[in-house]
Motif scaffolding. Sequence first.
Motif, PDB file in Angstrom:
ATOM      1  N   LYS A 129       0.813  -1.217   0.000  1.00  0.00           N
ATOM      2  CA  LYS A 129       0.000   0.000   0.000  1.00  0.00           C
ATOM      3  C   LYS A 129       0.843   1.262   0.000  1.00  0.00           C
ATOM      4  O   LYS A 129       0.318   2.351  -0.164  1.00  0.00           O
ATOM      5  CB  LYS A 129      -0.932   0.000   1.216  1.00  0.00           C
ATOM      6  CG  LYS A 129      -1.908  -1.164   1.244  1.00  0.00           C
ATOM      7  CD  LYS A 129      -2.796  -1.119   2.480  1.00  0.00           C
ATOM      8  CE  LYS A 129      -3.767  -2.280   2.509  1.00  0.00           C
ATOM      9  NZ  LYS A 129      -4.642  -2.237   3.716  1.00  0.00           N
ATOM     10  N   GLY A 130       2.157   1.135   0.206  1.00  0.00           N
ATOM     11  CA  GLY A 130       3.042   2.290   0.180  1.00  0.00           C
ATOM     12  C   GLY A 130       3.583   2.642   1.552  1.00  0.00           C
ATOM     13  O   GLY A 130       2.974   2.351   2.590  1.00  0.00           O
ATOM     14  N   LYS A 131       4.741   3.283   1.550  1.00  0.00           N
ATOM     15  CA  LYS A 131       5.420   3.622   2.798  1.00  0.00           C
ATOM     16  C   LYS A 131       4.575   4.543   3.675  1.00  0.00           C
ATOM     17  O   LYS A 131       4.486   4.357   4.887  1.00  0.00           O
ATOM     18  CB  LYS A 131       6.762   4.287   2.486  1.00  0.00           C
ATOM     19  CG  LYS A 131       7.539   4.691   3.725  1.00  0.00           C
ATOM     20  CD  LYS A 131       8.867   5.347   3.380  1.00  0.00           C
ATOM     21  CE  LYS A 131       9.600   5.773   4.638  1.00  0.00           C
ATOM     22  NZ  LYS A 131      10.907   6.415   4.338  1.00  0.00           N
ATOM     23  N   GLY A 132       3.966   5.558   3.065  1.00  0.00           N
ATOM     24  CA  GLY A 132       3.159   6.493   3.833  1.00  0.00           C
ATOM     25  C   GLY A 132       2.005   5.810   4.539  1.00  0.00           C
ATOM     26  O   GLY A 132       1.722   6.076   5.713  1.00  0.00           O
ATOM     27  N   LYS A 133       1.329   4.918   3.837  1.00  0.00           N
ATOM     28  CA  LYS A 133       0.206   4.182   4.436  1.00  0.00           C
ATOM     29  C   LYS A 133       0.695   3.289   5.567  1.00  0.00           C
ATOM     30  O   LYS A 133       0.032   3.169   6.612  1.00  0.00           O
ATOM     31  CB  LYS A 133      -0.484   3.336   3.367  1.00  0.00           C
ATOM     32  CG  LYS A 133      -1.725   2.593   3.867  1.00  0.00           C
ATOM     33  CD  LYS A 133      -2.811   3.569   4.312  1.00  0.00           C
ATOM     34  CE  LYS A 133      -4.164   2.893   4.502  1.00  0.00           C
ATOM     35  NZ  LYS A 133      -4.150   1.871   5.571  1.00  0.00           N
ATOM     36  N   ALA A 134       1.864   2.668   5.381  1.00  0.00           N
ATOM     37  CA  ALA A 134       2.417   1.809   6.428  1.00  0.00           C
ATOM     38  C   ALA A 134       2.712   2.619   7.688  1.00  0.00           C
ATOM     39  O   ALA A 134       2.422   2.170   8.806  1.00  0.00           O
ATOM     40  CB  ALA A 134       3.688   1.124   5.915  1.00  0.00           C
ATOM     41  N   ILE A 135       3.268   3.811   7.520  1.00  0.00           N
ATOM     42  CA  ILE A 135       3.555   4.667   8.671  1.00  0.00           C
ATOM     43  C   ILE A 135       2.264   5.063   9.384  1.00  0.00           C
ATOM     44  O   ILE A 135       2.165   4.996  10.612  1.00  0.00           O
ATOM     45  CB  ILE A 135       4.342   5.919   8.237  1.00  0.00           C
ATOM     46  CG1 ILE A 135       5.772   5.534   7.837  1.00  0.00           C
ATOM     47  CG2 ILE A 135       4.369   6.969   9.357  1.00  0.00           C
ATOM     48  CD1 ILE A 135       6.565   6.667   7.233  1.00  0.00           C
ATOM     49  N   LYS A 136       1.266   5.450   8.615  1.00  0.00           N
ATOM     50  CA  LYS A 136      -0.006   5.852   9.218  1.00  0.00           C
ATOM     51  C   LYS A 136      -0.664   4.699   9.965  1.00  0.00           C
ATOM     52  O   LYS A 136      -1.231   4.888  11.058  1.00  0.00           O
ATOM     53  CB  LYS A 136      -0.948   6.396   8.138  1.00  0.00           C
ATOM     54  CG  LYS A 136      -0.507   7.750   7.583  1.00  0.00           C
ATOM     55  CD  LYS A 136      -1.523   8.330   6.616  1.00  0.00           C
ATOM     56  CE  LYS A 136      -1.554   7.583   5.292  1.00  0.00           C
ATOM     57  NZ  LYS A 136      -2.506   8.184   4.333  1.00  0.00           N
TER      58      LYS A 136
ATOM     59  N   GLY B 121       2.575   7.070  -0.326  1.00  0.00           N
ATOM     60  CA  GLY B 121       3.839   6.648  -0.910  1.00  0.00           C
ATOM     61  C   GLY B 121       5.038   7.340  -0.303  1.00  0.00           C
ATOM     62  O   GLY B 121       5.024   7.780   0.849  1.00  0.00           O
ATOM     63  N   PHE B 122       6.109   7.478  -1.112  1.00  0.00           N
ATOM     64  CA  PHE B 122       7.362   8.038  -0.625  1.00  0.00           C
ATOM     65  C   PHE B 122       7.297   9.545  -0.386  1.00  0.00           C
ATOM     66  O   PHE B 122       8.201  10.108   0.240  1.00  0.00           O
ATOM     67  CB  PHE B 122       8.487   7.737  -1.620  1.00  0.00           C
ATOM     68  CG  PHE B 122       8.916   6.300  -1.615  1.00  0.00           C
ATOM     69  CD1 PHE B 122       9.517   5.742  -0.504  1.00  0.00           C
ATOM     70  CD2 PHE B 122       8.719   5.496  -2.728  1.00  0.00           C
ATOM     71  CE1 PHE B 122       9.919   4.418  -0.482  1.00  0.00           C
ATOM     72  CE2 PHE B 122       9.120   4.171  -2.730  1.00  0.00           C
ATOM     73  CZ  PHE B 122       9.719   3.617  -1.614  1.00  0.00           C
ATOM     74  N   SER B 123       6.252  10.208  -0.838  1.00  0.00           N
ATOM     75  CA  SER B 123       6.135  11.651  -0.594  1.00  0.00           C
ATOM     76  C   SER B 123       5.759  11.960   0.852  1.00  0.00           C
ATOM     77  O   SER B 123       5.653  13.123   1.239  1.00  0.00           O
ATOM     78  CB  SER B 123       5.100  12.266  -1.541  1.00  0.00           C
ATOM     79  OG  SER B 123       3.833  11.647  -1.384  1.00  0.00           O
ATOM     80  N   VAL B 124       5.576  10.923   1.657  1.00  0.00           N
ATOM     81  CA  VAL B 124       5.179  11.120   3.056  1.00  0.00           C
ATOM     82  C   VAL B 124       6.197  11.959   3.826  1.00  0.00           C
ATOM     83  O   VAL B 124       5.814  12.789   4.663  1.00  0.00           O
ATOM     84  CB  VAL B 124       4.951   9.756   3.760  1.00  0.00           C
ATOM     85  CG1 VAL B 124       6.239   8.944   3.831  1.00  0.00           C
ATOM     86  CG2 VAL B 124       4.348   9.964   5.146  1.00  0.00           C
ATOM     87  N   GLU B 125       7.488  11.780   3.546  1.00  0.00           N
ATOM     88  CA  GLU B 125       8.510  12.540   4.272  1.00  0.00           C
ATOM     89  C   GLU B 125       8.360  14.038   4.021  1.00  0.00           C
ATOM     90  O   GLU B 125       8.420  14.853   4.942  1.00  0.00           O
ATOM     91  CB  GLU B 125       9.913  12.091   3.863  1.00  0.00           C
ATOM     92  CG  GLU B 125      10.161  10.596   3.871  1.00  0.00           C
ATOM     93  CD  GLU B 125      10.180   9.992   5.255  1.00  0.00           C
ATOM     94  OE1 GLU B 125      10.003  10.743   6.234  1.00  0.00           O
ATOM     95  OE2 GLU B 125      10.364   8.767   5.361  1.00  0.00           O
ATOM     96  N   ALA B 126       8.171  14.398   2.746  1.00  0.00           N
ATOM     97  CA  ALA B 126       8.006  15.807   2.388  1.00  0.00           C
ATOM     98  C   ALA B 126       6.729  16.382   2.992  1.00  0.00           C
ATOM     99  O   ALA B 126       6.705  17.532   3.446  1.00  0.00           O
ATOM    100  CB  ALA B 126       7.995  15.968   0.867  1.00  0.00           C
ATOM    101  N   GLU B 127       5.666  15.583   3.003  1.00  0.00           N
ATOM    102  CA  GLU B 127       4.405  16.069   3.562  1.00  0.00           C
ATOM    103  C   GLU B 127       4.531  16.327   5.063  1.00  0.00           C
ATOM    104  O   GLU B 127       4.041  17.343   5.572  1.00  0.00           O
ATOM    105  CB  GLU B 127       3.277  15.069   3.310  1.00  0.00           C
ATOM    106  CG  GLU B 127       1.943  15.563   3.869  1.00  0.00           C
ATOM    107  CD  GLU B 127       0.780  14.637   3.591  1.00  0.00           C
ATOM    108  OE1 GLU B 127      -0.330  14.942   4.069  1.00  0.00           O
ATOM    109  OE2 GLU B 127       0.965  13.618   2.901  1.00  0.00           O
TER     110      GLU B 127
END
Length: 226
Positions: free
Chosen positions: A62-69, A169-175
């Motif tokens: 599902k993507g890195k951002g979703k995993a973090i959330k 996705g990978f844009s989670v860091e920037a967000e």
Amino acid sequence: MTYSLIIPIYNEYRTLPVLLEKLYKLDKKIEIIIVDDGSNDETKNLLINNDDFKIISNKINKGKGKAIKDGVALAKNQNIIIMDGDLEVDIEQIPFLIKKYEKNNADSLVGIRWEKYNKNIKNDLNKFGNYMINKFFNELFKTNFNDVLCCVKIIDTNKFKSLKIKSNGFSVEAEIMAKLVLGGFKIKEVNIDYNRRTSRQGKKLKISDSWAIIWKIINIRFLYKN
């Protein structure tokens, strides 16, 4: 202070045994949450009988951002630590990072993998790409960060949730960084030891991902309302 460590992983069976060994050495008070984001290698088999840590297993990627959330939603402690599970940043640095976080009384601590610029940076496409995105971010937000895309972060759990992160996705860091800035949060940067992998060694981030990251930075700068 109490901490929950969130580690998203995807197809990391080669590094996972070492990662688990290092996690066992951490302070037992740290809640450890591993999010297996739809791995299709032997990662699942290495985690399936692990009762020492909290494990989230997604059936599909599902993507890195979703995993973090997903990891944050499960976290029970006052602060969260976000760190990748690929060992580019050694887990053994966590006690040092916690000390820095508590000493500086910041809302968030963010890692620095490398300095903004040196004369050899153009010879490394990955570093140069990070440098350009970092420079673009600083220009738009009038900031002076060294490494806005670094995976290492510590932040109060409730403050993280208040950011209402959307990226999957990978844009989670920037967000995360953009919303921390717009929210007026105090951000402390700290140098970390970093050993970058190649794509052959399992690096997931691709050059093409940079466009989604750039668009996320633009979108939040001009369209986001806190």
